[in-house]
Design an enzyme around this catalytic site. Sequence first.
Site, PDB file in Angstrom:
ATOM      1  N   GLY A 186      -0.564   4.918  -0.594  1.00  0.00           N
ATOM      2  CA  GLY A 186      -1.536   5.517   0.334  1.00  0.00           C
ATOM      3  C   GLY A 186      -0.937   6.682   1.106  1.00  0.00           C
TER       4      GLY A 186
ATOM      5  N   TYR B 213     -14.526  -3.129   9.444  1.00  0.00           N
ATOM      6  CA  TYR B 213     -13.160  -2.610   9.470  1.00  0.00           C
ATOM      7  C   TYR B 213     -12.536  -2.759  10.871  1.00  0.00           C
ATOM      8  CZ  TYR B 213      -9.655   1.217   9.254  1.00  0.00           C
ATOM      9  OH  TYR B 213      -8.519   1.984   9.312  1.00  0.00           O
TER      10      TYR B 213
ATOM     11  N   ILE C 131      -2.143  -7.620  -2.639  1.00  0.00           N
ATOM     12  CA  ILE C 131      -1.716  -8.505  -1.548  1.00  0.00           C
ATOM     13  C   ILE C 131      -2.559  -9.785  -1.541  1.00  0.00           C
ATOM     14  CG2 ILE C 131      -0.661  -6.803  -0.018  1.00  0.00           C
ATOM     15  CD1 ILE C 131      -3.345  -6.842   1.581  1.00  0.00           C
TER      16      ILE C 131
ATOM     17  N   GLY D 168       0.831  -1.212   0.000  1.00  0.00           N
ATOM     18  CA  GLY D 168       0.000   0.000   0.000  1.00  0.00           C
ATOM     19  C   GLY D 168       0.858   1.252   0.000  1.00  0.00           C
TER      20      GLY D 168
ATOM     21  N   LYS E 209      -9.321  -5.088  11.934  1.00  0.00           N
ATOM     22  CA  LYS E 209      -8.127  -4.553  12.606  1.00  0.00           C
ATOM     23  C   LYS E 209      -7.857  -5.317  13.909  1.00  0.00           C
ATOM     24  CE  LYS E 209      -6.827  -1.034   9.961  1.00  0.00           C
ATOM     25  NZ  LYS E 209      -5.572  -1.104   9.203  1.00  0.00           N
TER      26      LYS E 209
ATOM     27  N   ASP F 142       1.734  -2.128  -4.555  1.00  0.00           N
ATOM     28  CA  ASP F 142       0.434  -1.442  -4.494  1.00  0.00           C
ATOM     29  C   ASP F 142      -0.369  -1.861  -5.730  1.00  0.00           C
ATOM     30  OD1 ASP F 142      -0.430   1.487  -2.880  1.00  0.00           O
ATOM     31  OD2 ASP F 142      -1.695   0.711  -4.485  1.00  0.00           O
ATOM     32  N   ILE F 143      -1.690  -1.738  -5.631  1.00  0.00           N
ATOM     33  CA  ILE F 143      -2.507  -2.098  -6.801  1.00  0.00           C
ATOM     34  C   ILE F 143      -2.526  -0.978  -7.844  1.00  0.00           C
ATOM     35  CG2 ILE F 143      -4.049  -3.887  -5.880  1.00  0.00           C
ATOM     36  CD1 ILE F 143      -6.060  -1.650  -5.251  1.00  0.00           C
TER      37      ILE F 143
HETATM   38  C1  AKB Z   1     -10.937   5.652   9.066  1.00  0.00           C
HETATM   39  O1  AKB Z   1     -11.598   6.643   9.403  1.00  0.00           O
HETATM   40  O2  AKB Z   1     -11.410   4.649   8.548  1.00  0.00           O
HETATM   41  C2  AKB Z   1      -9.441   5.675   9.368  1.00  0.00           C
HETATM   42  C3  AKB Z   1      -9.160   5.163  10.746  1.00  0.00           C
HETATM   43  C4  AKB Z   1      -9.343   6.031  11.927  1.00  0.00           C
HETATM   44  O3  AKB Z   1      -8.791   4.038  10.892  1.00  0.00           O
HETATM   45  N1  AKB Z   1      -8.918   6.983   9.197  1.00  0.00           N
END
Ligand code: AKB
Length: 316
Positions: A12, A144, A51, A9, A148, A33-34
């Site tokens: 980014g 998300y 990836i 990445g 994480k 990176d893509i």
């Molecule tokens: C998002 O808002 O998705 C990111 C983060 C805080 O992980 N900037």
Amino acid sequence: MKEKVLITGFNGEIGSKILQELVKRGKSVIALDITDAKQEIASVKYIKDSILNFKLINHLFENNNITEVYHFAALLSQTAYKNPELANETNEKASKNLIDSACSHGINNGDMTRFFFPSSIAVYGPRKIDNASEQDIIKPTTVYGNNKLIIEQYGSRIHEESISKNIGLDFRSIRFPGVISYDTVPSGGTTDYAPQMIDCAKSNRLFECKLSPETTLPFIGIDKTVLSIIDMMNLDRIDSKLRAFNVEEVNFSVKQLKDFLLTKFPSFKITFKEDKNFQSVADSWPSSLNCSRANKYLNFQSEQSFESFVENILNR
Ligand code: AKB
């Protein structure tokens, strides 16, 4: 074989700055990176691929002595919300594969491969809390945030197994709040409202805000972001079972940022149109972070006022 650093990445917001910094420090970099590199640095080996191409990842570790990995390739919170399957594939499955490859490489080398993973305040939830510490309520409400958290835990487990034998994986992670740069305007995240609002104010464009004025979130500038990653990866050892650390420079509400920008750009126009997807995510993330562990283990320090933090971004 010459030691190499792998950055995923690299195009980014954070990856691009880390790439420049590592090259400046004389590291030999493989950058994945893509998308195509915007500007190529002669000494860097660029690869345009995903990836999710596990064959390629395997090949890279088999044919290079990769001793450090900086893994930035990911879908951000709002993009992940719209594409949950791709988020699970990219943020979780591909990250696990990369961790496994890095660990196997370390074992084959009789060494520990250092692995940096950018985690996020998205691991917190389901309620908004102040001064969140790393072990405070961790029940993310988003795809998300779950991605994480799973990778933090996976990496930490492999790290624990590795240190007992002193070979394998040395996993290091930072839980980032919103990151604000002076030269890029990110999208796809929830905290991205802030850099977008600053950009609109600077270029005198109308900003339609998807969050309510009282929404408060923590932030960090890109310079401190890069420094905290480089400093963390340069430590010989981090004597802590906890492998993911909070960092924050300032926290502020949407209204505070709007009011401050209006003092600098009096003709700036902003409207509020709350978006449920953005608001519900922001309402589950902490309004501020307790950084005492990063201070103790990483020597992370920051004493910026809100005003000087925004001034610095505007003046770069
Ligand atoms: C998002 O808002 O998705 C990111 C983060 C805080 O992980 N900037």
